[in-house]
Write a protein that holds these residues in place. Structure first.
Motif, PDB file in Angstrom:
ATOM      1  N   ARG A  22       1.626  -0.187   1.727  1.00  8.72           N
ATOM      2  CA  ARG A  22       0.277  -0.623   2.007  1.00  8.72           C
ATOM      3  C   ARG A  22       0.063  -2.222   1.542  1.00  8.72           C
ATOM      4  O   ARG A  22      -0.393  -2.969   2.333  1.00  8.72           O
ATOM      5  CB  ARG A  22      -0.569   0.130   1.135  1.00  8.72           C
ATOM      6  N   PHE A  72      -9.466  -1.070  -9.800  1.00  6.02           N
ATOM      7  CA  PHE A  72      -8.458  -1.087  -8.945  1.00  6.02           C
ATOM      8  C   PHE A  72      -6.924  -0.810  -9.238  1.00  6.02           C
ATOM      9  O   PHE A  72      -6.017  -0.807  -8.335  1.00  6.02           O
ATOM     10  CB  PHE A  72      -8.356  -2.820  -8.396  1.00  6.02           C
ATOM     11  N   HIS A 128      -0.887  -5.354   4.294  1.00  5.15           N
ATOM     12  CA  HIS A 128      -2.214  -6.026   3.871  1.00  5.15           C
ATOM     13  C   HIS A 128      -1.971  -7.606   3.844  1.00  5.15           C
ATOM     14  O   HIS A 128      -2.737  -8.262   4.348  1.00  5.15           O
ATOM     15  CB  HIS A 128      -3.075  -5.486   2.677  1.00  5.15           C
ATOM     16  N   LEU A 150      -6.834  -6.395  -0.169  1.00  4.83           N
ATOM     17  CA  LEU A 150      -6.082  -5.489  -0.856  1.00  4.83           C
ATOM     18  C   LEU A 150      -6.814  -4.100  -1.208  1.00  4.83           C
ATOM     19  O   LEU A 150      -6.346  -2.951  -1.165  1.00  4.83           O
ATOM     20  CB  LEU A 150      -5.442  -6.025  -2.118  1.00  4.83           C
ATOM     21  N   TYR A 151      -8.238  -4.611  -1.288  1.00  2.00           N
ATOM     22  CA  TYR A 151      -9.214  -3.201  -1.707  1.00  2.00           C
ATOM     23  C   TYR A 151     -10.119  -3.198  -0.892  1.00  2.00           C
ATOM     24  O   TYR A 151     -11.109  -2.268  -0.856  1.00  2.00           O
ATOM     25  CB  TYR A 151      -9.935  -4.122  -3.116  1.00  2.00           C
ATOM     26  N   ILE A 197      -3.514   2.116  -4.024  1.00  2.00           N
ATOM     27  CA  ILE A 197      -3.375   0.458  -3.812  1.00  2.00           C
ATOM     28  C   ILE A 197      -1.994  -0.066  -4.057  1.00  2.00           C
ATOM     29  O   ILE A 197      -1.677  -1.015  -3.450  1.00  2.00           O
ATOM     30  CB  ILE A 197      -4.567  -0.156  -4.926  1.00  2.00           C
TER      31      ILE A 197
END
Length: 252
Positions: free
Chosen positions: A197, A187, A201, A208-209, A192
């Motif tokens: 972003r 990750f 989220h 998040l992923y 990410i």
């Protein structure tokens, strides 16, 4: 937890699980916790002679060090007695006061999982499904279950025993720090870690992923929150409300 726990063993390392240097945050901030010092046992992890094949090996070694680098060396009133309750938790896994009272006063299985209500980003977003951590055991001399083994093999269960507030950070920088540090190297990706972003989220309760099986339900005016946070709500707005444009991140 201060009134119900006799000693807090706090393990700190100068390397992350991804083997990058990190500050000793507790050591550097020791004076901030002065009123709790009587119950705090601070230990800096020693990895001398250890070899790790991956981040997960390092994580298990670190968990076990909470016990094997500390407990056998405790003296005086801190010396463990047979049957003493041992809790093994990450800092974002918080046993309920009622759970601590039960463990202190009742017999319980040697490998007990304290299931959490699991929250992401704040107590505003609750995961569908719980979190089967932290764990409890008891001191049994040389037969004590080590933390790393307990984490993986707990076979008895107490439900709604704790809170887990994952990624409940006050800053975007802490998100990035975690992604650069924890065992899930898959990750640690630039997209990410993008600020906008992360912000979106967190505000809208999106994983998040982008894991499709991870769904979070919005809880309005959640009152099932540790009392300490309620008493200090103005300081910890980020764990109550992510609706503002900056999601109550203090670095935005």
């Amino acid at each position: 937890m201060y009134d119900q726990v006799d000693c807090f063993i706090i393990l700190e390392a100068n390397l992350t699980f991804q083997n990058t240097p990190k500050p000793l945050f507790v050591q550097e901030s020791w004076s901030r916790f002065e009123k709790y010092h009587s119950k705090m046992i601070h230990h800096t992890l020693s990895v001398e002679g250890a070899k790790f094949n991956n981040t997960w090996d390092r994580e298990k070694f670190s968990r076990n060090a909470m016990y094997d680098q500390v407990v056998p060396y405790l003296e005086g009133p801190q010396t463990p007695a047979m049957g003493d309750v041992i809790l093994v938790s990450d800092v974002d896994e918080i046993p309920r006061p009622s759970t601590l009272t039960s463990l202190r006063n009742c017999k319980f299985p040697k490998k007990l999982s304290l299931h959490c209500d699991m929250y992401y980003y704040s107590f505003q977003w609750r995961n569908r499904g719980d979190w089967a951590f932290p764990q409890a055991t008891y001191y049994d001399g040389n037969n004590t279950v080590l933390p790393g083994d307990l984490r993986l093999t707990a076979d008895s269960h107490l439900y709604r025993a704790a809170w887990h507030c994952s990624y409940c950070f006050s800053t975007i920088g802490e998100f990035v720090k975690k992604l650069n540090s924890f065992s899930h190297t898959e990750f640690n990706r630039d997209h990410i870690k993008d600020t906008q972003r992360i912000l979106q989220h967190v505000r809208y309760g999106i994983d998040l992923y982008d894991r499709q099986k991870k769904q979070y339900d919005r809880i309005e005016d959640n009152s099932d929150v540790p009392e300490f946070l309620k008493e200090n709500k103005a300081k910890y707005l980020f764990v109550f409300d992510r609706d503002p444009e900056n999601a109550n991140f203090v670095d935005l």
